[in-house]
Design a protein around this motif. Structure first.
Motif, PDB file in Angstrom:
ATOM      1  N   TYR A  77       0.716  -1.221  -0.056  1.00 32.52           N
ATOM      2  CA  TYR A  77      -0.038   0.003  -0.025  1.00 32.52           C
ATOM      3  C   TYR A  77       1.102   1.398  -0.161  1.00 32.52           C
ATOM      4  O   TYR A  77       2.210   1.241   0.232  1.00 32.52           O
ATOM      5  N   GLU A  78       0.065   2.503  -0.420  1.00 30.40           N
ATOM      6  CA  GLU A  78       0.809   3.564  -0.346  1.00 30.40           C
ATOM      7  C   GLU A  78       0.061   4.657   0.469  1.00 30.40           C
ATOM      8  O   GLU A  78      -1.064   4.552  -0.028  1.00 30.40           O
ATOM      9  N   THR A  79       0.652   5.387   1.443  1.00 31.42           N
ATOM     10  CA  THR A  79      -0.194   6.310   2.175  1.00 31.42           C
ATOM     11  C   THR A  79      -0.527   7.486   1.241  1.00 31.42           C
ATOM     12  O   THR A  79       0.194   7.929   0.313  1.00 31.42           O
ATOM     13  N   SER A  80      -1.205   8.471   1.801  1.00 31.23           N
ATOM     14  CA  SER A  80      -1.408   9.725   1.274  1.00 31.23           C
ATOM     15  C   SER A  80      -0.167  10.645   0.972  1.00 31.23           C
ATOM     16  O   SER A  80      -0.010  11.553   0.091  1.00 31.23           O
ATOM     17  N   GLU A  81       0.802  10.390   1.851  1.00 30.32           N
ATOM     18  CA  GLU A  81       2.183  11.116   1.973  1.00 30.32           C
ATOM     19  C   GLU A  81       3.181  10.548   0.846  1.00 30.32           C
ATOM     20  O   GLU A  81       4.160  10.894   0.913  1.00 30.32           O
ATOM     21  N   GLY A  82       2.721   9.402   0.427  1.00 26.51           N
ATOM     22  CA  GLY A  82       3.556   8.655  -0.799  1.00 26.51           C
ATOM     23  C   GLY A  82       4.627   7.613   0.034  1.00 26.51           C
ATOM     24  O   GLY A  82       5.371   7.052  -0.731  1.00 26.51           O
ATOM     25  N   GLU A  83       4.246   7.197   1.191  1.00 26.90           N
ATOM     26  CA  GLU A  83       5.027   6.454   1.857  1.00 26.90           C
ATOM     27  C   GLU A  83       4.354   5.032   1.454  1.00 26.90           C
ATOM     28  O   GLU A  83       3.144   4.396   1.769  1.00 26.90           O
ATOM     29  N   ALA A  84       5.531   3.827   1.128  1.00 27.19           N
ATOM     30  CA  ALA A  84       4.762   2.580   0.587  1.00 27.19           C
ATOM     31  C   ALA A  84       5.095   1.456   1.892  1.00 27.19           C
ATOM     32  O   ALA A  84       6.261   1.836   2.643  1.00 27.19           O
ATOM     33  N   PHE A  85       4.254   0.578   2.348  1.00 19.30           N
ATOM     34  CA  PHE A  85       4.416  -0.185   2.979  1.00 19.30           C
ATOM     35  C   PHE A  85       3.688  -1.615   2.690  1.00 19.30           C
ATOM     36  O   PHE A  85       2.814  -1.766   1.938  1.00 19.30           O
ATOM     37  N   GLU A  86       4.632  -2.701   3.221  1.00 21.19           N
ATOM     38  CA  GLU A  86       3.703  -4.020   2.688  1.00 21.19           C
ATOM     39  C   GLU A  86       3.205  -4.697   4.062  1.00 21.19           C
ATOM     40  O   GLU A  86       3.496  -4.465   5.031  1.00 21.19           O
ATOM     41  N   ILE A  87       2.054  -5.551   3.662  1.00 23.90           N
ATOM     42  CA  ILE A  87       0.934  -6.002   4.739  1.00 23.90           C
ATOM     43  C   ILE A  87       1.042  -7.561   4.328  1.00 23.90           C
ATOM     44  O   ILE A  87       0.660  -8.051   3.135  1.00 23.90           O
ATOM     45  N   ALA A 134      -6.985  -4.849   9.551  1.00 22.49           N
ATOM     46  CA  ALA A 134      -7.401  -3.554  10.251  1.00 22.49           C
ATOM     47  C   ALA A 134      -6.303  -3.512  11.048  1.00 22.49           C
ATOM     48  O   ALA A 134      -5.696  -2.280  11.236  1.00 22.49           O
ATOM     49  N   LYS A 135      -5.718  -4.625  11.871  1.00 22.30           N
ATOM     50  CA  LYS A 135      -4.550  -4.441  12.810  1.00 22.30           C
ATOM     51  C   LYS A 135      -3.473  -4.099  12.088  1.00 22.30           C
ATOM     52  O   LYS A 135      -2.719  -3.262  12.806  1.00 22.30           O
ATOM     53  N   ALA A 136      -3.175  -4.578  10.757  1.00 26.87           N
ATOM     54  CA  ALA A 136      -2.122  -3.987  10.304  1.00 26.87           C
ATOM     55  C   ALA A 136      -1.972  -2.669   9.852  1.00 26.87           C
ATOM     56  O   ALA A 136      -0.698  -2.030  10.160  1.00 26.87           O
ATOM     57  N   PHE A 137      -2.995  -2.358   9.488  1.00 30.17           N
ATOM     58  CA  PHE A 137      -3.031  -0.660   9.027  1.00 30.17           C
ATOM     59  C   PHE A 137      -2.783   0.031  10.439  1.00 30.17           C
ATOM     60  O   PHE A 137      -2.202   1.121  10.565  1.00 30.17           O
ATOM     61  N   ASN A 138      -3.367  -0.186  11.650  1.00 32.60           N
ATOM     62  CA  ASN A 138      -3.200   0.193  12.819  1.00 32.60           C
ATOM     63  C   ASN A 138      -1.920   0.378  13.453  1.00 32.60           C
ATOM     64  O   ASN A 138      -1.093   1.413  13.918  1.00 32.60           O
ATOM     65  N   GLU A 139      -0.840  -0.808  13.063  1.00 31.69           N
ATOM     66  CA  GLU A 139       0.251  -0.856  13.445  1.00 31.69           C
ATOM     67  C   GLU A 139       1.117   0.025  13.012  1.00 31.69           C
ATOM     68  O   GLU A 139       2.293   0.612  13.434  1.00 31.69           O
ATOM     69  N   ILE A 140       0.963   0.481  11.770  1.00 34.00           N
ATOM     70  CA  ILE A 140       1.759   1.431  10.973  1.00 34.00           C
ATOM     71  C   ILE A 140       1.182   3.071  10.906  1.00 34.00           C
ATOM     72  O   ILE A 140       1.529   3.783  10.204  1.00 34.00           O
ATOM     73  N   ASP A 141      -0.078   2.900  11.836  1.00 36.14           N
ATOM     74  CA  ASP A 141      -0.533   4.279  12.109  1.00 36.14           C
ATOM     75  C   ASP A 141      -0.849   4.793  10.905  1.00 36.14           C
ATOM     76  O   ASP A 141      -0.762   5.880  10.427  1.00 36.14           O
ATOM     77  N   ALA A 142      -1.774   4.025   9.960  1.00 41.60           N
ATOM     78  CA  ALA A 142      -2.183   4.380   8.811  1.00 41.60           C
ATOM     79  C   ALA A 142      -3.741   4.383   8.913  1.00 41.60           C
ATOM     80  O   ALA A 142      -4.395   3.377   9.031  1.00 41.60           O
ATOM     81  N   ASP A 143      -4.734   5.347   8.162  1.00 43.41           N
ATOM     82  CA  ASP A 143      -5.993   5.202   7.812  1.00 43.41           C
ATOM     83  C   ASP A 143      -6.224   4.666   6.596  1.00 43.41           C
ATOM     84  O   ASP A 143      -5.495   5.113   5.573  1.00 43.41           O
ATOM     85  N   ARG A 144      -6.726   3.429   6.554  1.00 43.87           N
ATOM     86  CA  ARG A 144      -6.970   2.629   5.386  1.00 43.87           C
ATOM     87  C   ARG A 144      -7.766   3.602   4.294  1.00 43.87           C
ATOM     88  O   ARG A 144      -7.342   3.168   3.201  1.00 43.87           O
ATOM     89  N   THR A 145      -8.583   4.407   4.543  1.00 48.54           N
ATOM     90  CA  THR A 145      -9.257   5.054   3.648  1.00 48.54           C
ATOM     91  C   THR A 145      -8.468   6.052   2.979  1.00 48.54           C
ATOM     92  O   THR A 145      -8.478   6.648   1.928  1.00 48.54           O
ATOM     93  N   ASP A 146      -7.300   6.270   3.325  1.00 43.31           N
ATOM     94  CA  ASP A 146      -6.244   7.378   3.037  1.00 43.31           C
ATOM     95  C   ASP A 146      -5.067   6.783   2.265  1.00 43.31           C
ATOM     96  O   ASP A 146      -4.270   7.346   1.801  1.00 43.31           O
TER      97      ASP A 146
END
Length: 459
Positions: free
Chosen positions: A232-242, A254-266
């Protein structure tokens, strides 16, 4: 034991992974349907305040997430109602095989009250239904999946939404209906009074496009296959793998998104990393389905079959050629299913074309088909249609990709000329027709011989 063809070890599927590619799996989240879910949420909102939900109609072709959206949103509402101690009852009822208000009313009585009053007059059955609702009390939301199976028998669809206004139920009972249909025109054929009272809101689920199908397949694949993860890529352009935890399907993403402090909708799904799927597998499955029906169910079927084909061939990686083979097999299965579900007149028209083609006929004209059709109709004691009506069934077979209809440059006065040919193997058509009980006494080999003899005699 590992050498057995039924060994449980798979180089492609994760343990339990196939379940995520089956029709029975209902996803807990539907990012591609957020607009439709928000509309449904507005309709259900009054129920969160202890009142009746709005009557709502969900329409769209098969495989568009209608049922999954209804189940997911009702689960949210039920969780809220439990936390707030609200009096809420939800019933999910499939109308498959239900063709009358009477049968539906009996089924709902059994669901709500535990008793099926089949055999009683319709009014008595409805009285049982109102009594069951009064015993339950509170807000009652009834989801009727495949509601179009009722056809135009709309008595219960008129009565249920008006139960409070007509004092059929007590003042503390709030019944409402969510209807789900693949038939976009079904609602228009209802009696105006039933149509007006039944649906306060209507939500259309448009076909998925290729990009949406790609994302849906990627999420399923991350759970279904070995060595597969999402990027995935955050709205700030940061990529992360789940990486999905297969043992915690309901909350792992959902837990994976919480762990990286990212809002899934963004966040945007960039790609899928897989050691067992080549890069073009998911895009090709998505493209095939988008070009046809835009159905997630169809796209998932292509992916599941492609992986199964690769595994059966001893391959450890799913490639483009496996998808192409899977698509061909799936289309053949669909055509066979279409042939099986034809009416008697459709089967007669198909049988006539098949007999002519087995007899070496090509570019078969309507009148030739009609000659064989009339003989077959008499043989199995079926109603005989006029030639023009029989031709309508041939055109329908063309629309189902069972035969090919070619329009000639000119036809008879007042009509168009057609020629016909099979798109399926004659042996496949015969296999389907021989399984139809109405054709039990028909010997197709003998009919072909008889037709050939008649042609030689005419010469």
């Amino acid at each position: 034991m590992d050498s057995s063809p039924y060994s449980t070890t798979s180089e492609i599927f994760a343990v339990g992974g196939e379940d995520y590619l089956k029709e029975g799996h209902t996803p807990t989240t539907l990012p591609e349907r957020q607009d439709e879910i928000l509309k449904l949420r507005r309709s259900l909102k009054p129920a969160a305040r202890g009142a009746g939900a709005e009557n709502t109609f969900l329409s769209g072709k098969a495989g568009q997430g209608k049922t999954a959206a209804a189940k997911a949103e009702l689960a949210e509402l039920e969780a809220f109602a439990d936390a707030q101690d609200l009096d809420l009852t939800t019933v999910f009822f499939s109308c498959e095989g239900i063709s009358s208000s009477y049968t539906l009313a009996c089924g709902l009585c059994e669901e709500l009250g535990g008793e099926n009053p089949n055999g009683h007059p319709m009014q008595k059955v409805l009285d049982h239904l109102w009594d069951a609702m009064n015993d339950i009390g509170g807000t009652i939301i009834i989801v009727l999946d495949e509601i179009d199976n009722l056809g135009t028998d709309d008595k219960i669809l008129y009565s249920l939404p008006r139960a409070r206004d007509k004092d059929y139920v007590n003042d503390d009972v709030y019944p409402s209906i969510i209807g789900i249909s693949n038939d976009l025109q079904w609602r228009d054929n209802l009696d105006p009074a039933a149509k007006d009272s039944l649906y306060d809101d209507s939500i259309f689920f448009a076909p998925y496009d290729a990009n949406e199908l790609r994302d849906i397949l990627s999420r399923r694949a991350s759970k279904a296959f070995r060595n597969t993860s999402l990027v995935y890529e955050t709205s700030e352009g940061e990529a992360f793998e789940i990486n999905i935890d297969l043992d915690d399907d309901d909350g792992s993403l959902a837990k994976a998104f919480n762990e990286i402090d990212a809002d899934r909708t963004d966040c945007t799904l960039l790609r899928i990393n897989s050691g067992v799927l080549s890069d073009d597998v998911i895009p090709l499955c998505a493209a095939y389905a988008a070009q046809d029906k835009g159905s997630a169910r169809q796209a998932i079927k292509y992916l599941r079959k492609a992986a199964a084909i690769a595994e059966s061939e001893g391959d450890v990686r799913v490639e483009e050629e496996h998808v192409r083979t899977a698509q061909g097999e799936a289309e053949r299965e669909l055509i066979i299913e279409g042939m099986e579900q034809l009416t008697t007149q459709g089967h007669l028209a198909l049988a006539a074309v098949t007999i002519l083609e087995l007899g070496g006929h090509s570019g078969i004209r309507t009148r030739d088909v009609y000659d064989v059709y009339t003989s077959l109709s008499d043989y199995i004691d079926a109603d005989r249609l006029a030639q023009r009506r029989m031709r309508d069934h041939l055109i329908e077979l063309d629309m189902l990709s069972i035969i090919r209809a070619r329009k000639s440059a000119s036809g008879s006065v007042g009509g168009e000329a057609y020629t016909f040919e099979l798109r399926v193997e004659p042996s496949t058509a015969i296999e389907v027709l021989e399984a139809v009980s109405r054709f039990d006494s028909v010997d197709f080999d003998e009919l072909v011989k008889n037709w050939l003899n008649e042609q030689q005699t005419l010469r």
